[in-house]
Scaffold this motif. Sequence first.
Motif, PDB file in Angstrom:
ATOM      1  N   UNK A  31       0.877  -1.244  -0.093  1.00 23.50           N
ATOM      2  CA  UNK A  31       0.105   0.221   0.092  1.00 23.50           C
ATOM      3  C   UNK A  31       0.875   1.195  -0.035  1.00 23.50           C
ATOM      4  N   UNK A  32       1.866   1.246   0.819  1.00 21.26           N
ATOM      5  CA  UNK A  32       2.802   2.595   0.879  1.00 21.26           C
ATOM      6  C   UNK A  32       3.523   2.752  -0.452  1.00 21.26           C
ATOM      7  N   UNK A  33       4.111   1.749  -1.094  1.00 26.66           N
ATOM      8  CA  UNK A  33       4.707   1.887  -2.217  1.00 26.66           C
ATOM      9  C   UNK A  33       3.802   2.305  -3.476  1.00 26.66           C
ATOM     10  N   UNK A  34       2.759   1.723  -3.598  1.00 33.39           N
ATOM     11  CA  UNK A  34       1.855   2.145  -4.464  1.00 33.39           C
ATOM     12  C   UNK A  34       1.289   3.783  -4.170  1.00 33.39           C
ATOM     13  N   UNK A  81       6.614  -3.267 -10.720  1.00 30.91           N
ATOM     14  CA  UNK A  81       7.212  -4.509 -10.601  1.00 30.91           C
ATOM     15  C   UNK A  81       7.361  -5.082  -8.879  1.00 30.91           C
ATOM     16  N   UNK A  82       7.946  -4.162  -8.293  1.00 34.87           N
ATOM     17  CA  UNK A  82       8.373  -4.296  -7.026  1.00 34.87           C
ATOM     18  C   UNK A  82       7.364  -4.572  -6.124  1.00 34.87           C
ATOM     19  N   UNK A  83       6.187  -3.979  -6.482  1.00 34.36           N
ATOM     20  CA  UNK A  83       4.898  -4.216  -5.231  1.00 34.36           C
ATOM     21  C   UNK A  83       4.255  -5.489  -5.645  1.00 34.36           C
ATOM     22  N   UNK A  84       4.589  -6.083  -6.587  1.00 35.58           N
ATOM     23  CA  UNK A  84       4.190  -7.576  -6.932  1.00 35.58           C
ATOM     24  C   UNK A  84       4.571  -8.592  -5.820  1.00 35.58           C
ATOM     25  N   UNK A  85       5.825  -8.379  -5.371  1.00 36.07           N
ATOM     26  CA  UNK A  85       6.630  -9.194  -4.474  1.00 36.07           C
ATOM     27  C   UNK A  85       5.636  -9.071  -3.144  1.00 36.07           C
ATOM     28  N   UNK A 104       1.224 -12.118   0.250  1.00 31.08           N
ATOM     29  CA  UNK A 104      -0.409 -11.926   0.654  1.00 31.08           C
ATOM     30  C   UNK A 104      -1.092 -13.106   0.344  1.00 31.08           C
ATOM     31  N   UNK A 105      -0.406 -13.786  -1.039  1.00 29.07           N
ATOM     32  CA  UNK A 105      -1.253 -14.576  -1.874  1.00 29.07           C
ATOM     33  C   UNK A 105      -0.779 -16.056  -1.216  1.00 29.07           C
ATOM     34  N   UNK A 118      13.078  -9.851   1.268  1.00 28.17           N
ATOM     35  CA  UNK A 118      14.414  -9.302   1.098  1.00 28.17           C
ATOM     36  C   UNK A 118      14.282  -8.323  -0.025  1.00 28.17           C
ATOM     37  N   UNK A 119      13.736  -8.750  -1.221  1.00 31.33           N
ATOM     38  CA  UNK A 119      13.551  -7.712  -2.192  1.00 31.33           C
ATOM     39  C   UNK A 119      12.813  -6.407  -2.070  1.00 31.33           C
ATOM     40  N   UNK A 120      11.703  -6.736  -1.205  1.00 32.74           N
ATOM     41  CA  UNK A 120      11.103  -5.795  -0.830  1.00 32.74           C
ATOM     42  C   UNK A 120      11.819  -4.511   0.204  1.00 32.74           C
TER      43      UNK A 120
END
Length: 567
Positions: free
Chosen positions: A103-106, A196-200, A205-206, A248-250
Amino acid sequence: MSQRVTIDPVTRIEGHLRVDVEVDGGKVRKAWASGQMWRGVENILIGRDPRDAWAITQRICGVCTTVHAIASVRAVENALQLELPVNAQYIRNMIILAHAVHDHIVHFYHLSALDWVDVTSALRADPGKAASLAESLSTWSGNSKAEFTKVKDRLSGFVGTGQLGIFTNGYWGHPAMKLPPEINLIAAAHYLQALEVQRHANKIVSILGSKTPHIQNVAVGGVANALAVDAQSVLSVERLLAVKTWIDQLADFVKNVYLIDVAVVGGSYPEWTAIGRGFVDYLSVPDIPLDGKNTRFALPGGHIANGDLASFKEIKSHGDAYFRDGVAESVKHSWYQGGKGPLHPHQGETRPQYTDFQDDGKYSWLKSPTFYDKPMQVGPLSRVLAMVAAQHQPTIDYATHALDLVSTVAKTKVGLEALHSTIGRHAARAVACSVAVDQLATQWDLLLANMAKGDLKTFNKPTFPRGEIAGFGVHEAPRGVLSHWIVIADGKIKNYQCVVPTTWNAAPRNEKDEPGAYEACLVGTPVANPEQPLEVLRTVHSFDPCIACAVHVVDQETQPIVRVEPT
C-alpha cells in the motif's frame, strides 16, 4: 476577491471524493470534503453469523481488503475474549505487514508522486548525470545510466505519439513543479520499477492468505493455514523460504529507493514543510501482536494532543477501555438522520437523509468521528509520531535518517516538527514502511522459530454464548486507525459499524462545527492557479483517501434506495 474551486471527483484515490475550497489572495480560506458515494455492507451483516463478517466486510473496498478482514475477526474475538495461537498471530502479522508495504509503495509512486514530479521535464535530463546522482544516494541496482536512458527513450516515445499513457492529465509545467530534470527522470524510472516491485508484496499475501485481494485464510479463532515442516500441500518451510526471498527484495527497494526518493522530494520542496499542518491531535493504535491475548505488540500506538509528544498516552491493548470509550460519530453535517448527538459505534445509526450539498448543513456521506469529543488526524504520521514518543528505536533511527537526508538536500536543518505538514505525511509513510518491512522479516523469523519447537497450532474454536455481547476490533491499517464494532445477540449480529481511517480524516464538520482533518489541513494552502489546483491535490493525496471504506448508507426499512433499469 474569493473564488470557489470544486474538484469533483478527486482522482488517483479509491472512491468518489469531492473537495471544495474558497481561494482568496492566492490561499485557501475554507474547505469542504464530501464523500460522494455510498454502500451498505454493515446492513447486510445484520442477522448473520459473526464468523462470516470478515469475508463480507472485505468487500467494502477493492484496495483495503485484508485490513477489514483483520479488524472484523478481532472484533468478534474481542467480544468472546478468545485467545489465539501465536502462530496465527505471526501469519496474520505477515499478511498485515506485506499488505502495508504494498500500500505504501503504490501510494507514493502511483497515487501521489505525480503531484511533485513533472515527467515531461525528464525529457531534458542527462541520464548520465541522473545515474551519478542516484548512485551517490543508494546502492539500488536500477540506478544505472542504461536504465535511465531506457526510461527517457520510453517517455520520448509516449510524447512522440502525442500520448502520455499512464502520465496523461498531469499538471505538467505548473509553476508549483520545481524538481530539476534529472530528479524527475530518476523518479519516473522508479515509478515504473515500483510497478514490478509491489508484486513481491502481493505474492506474500497470496501465499499466506490463499488469495489477493480478499484473503481467504482468516477465521474467528486464528487462521486456516495448516503448518508443516515438510508436507507440500500446506504452508511448508519451502513456501516460507520463497516468502523470505520476496521480503528481502522489498526491503532493498523500500530502504534504497522509496525512503530516499521521498527525502529528496521533501528536501526539494522545503516550503511544503510549512503547508498542510491543520490540527495536530493524533490517534493510532498498537499493532503486530506478539501474544495470543493482544496485550504485547511490536509497534506501539496511542494519543498525542496538540502535537506535543510529551502528551503521548499509550493505548496498551486491543481491548483498552481508553480507546473503547472515547470513540463517537456525529451526523450533523452528514446525509443521515440525526438529532441524537454523537453516538458510540455500538449504538450507531445509519439512516439516510439526502439534502444535496449544503455549505452550512449536510454535505457528505461520511460521518464525523471524534475521540473524547475532538477530531483526530490518523495515518502514518500519527503512527510514526506515536512510535517516536514511545521511544521505539527503529522508528527513531529511520526518521532521523530521513530528516538528515532532507536537510542535506534542502541545505538547511529540518527537524521532527517538519513532519506536521503535507510533505511530512509522505516522509512519515516512508519511515513507517521501512519499519514495516523490517518487522515483516522479524515475524517470519518468529514463525519459523516457533515451528522448529514443534508448535504447529493455528486455530482455537470459538463458542458463542446465549444473550448479548459486544466487542470491537482495531487495526493500524496503512491509512490509519481502523475499528470494527459488533453487537452479537444469541449468536447473530445485532449491530455492526466500521469507523475507518478516511472517515476520521475526510470527515465533514462535527457536532461542534469543527472541520475534519482534510478541511483543516487545506486552510492556508497556496493556490497559484485556481484553474489547476495542484496544491490542493497535493495535500489531499498525502492522506491517501479511500472513500469506498469511509462512507456507509443503510436503509433500516429494507426498502430500495435506488433502482437501476436497462434502457
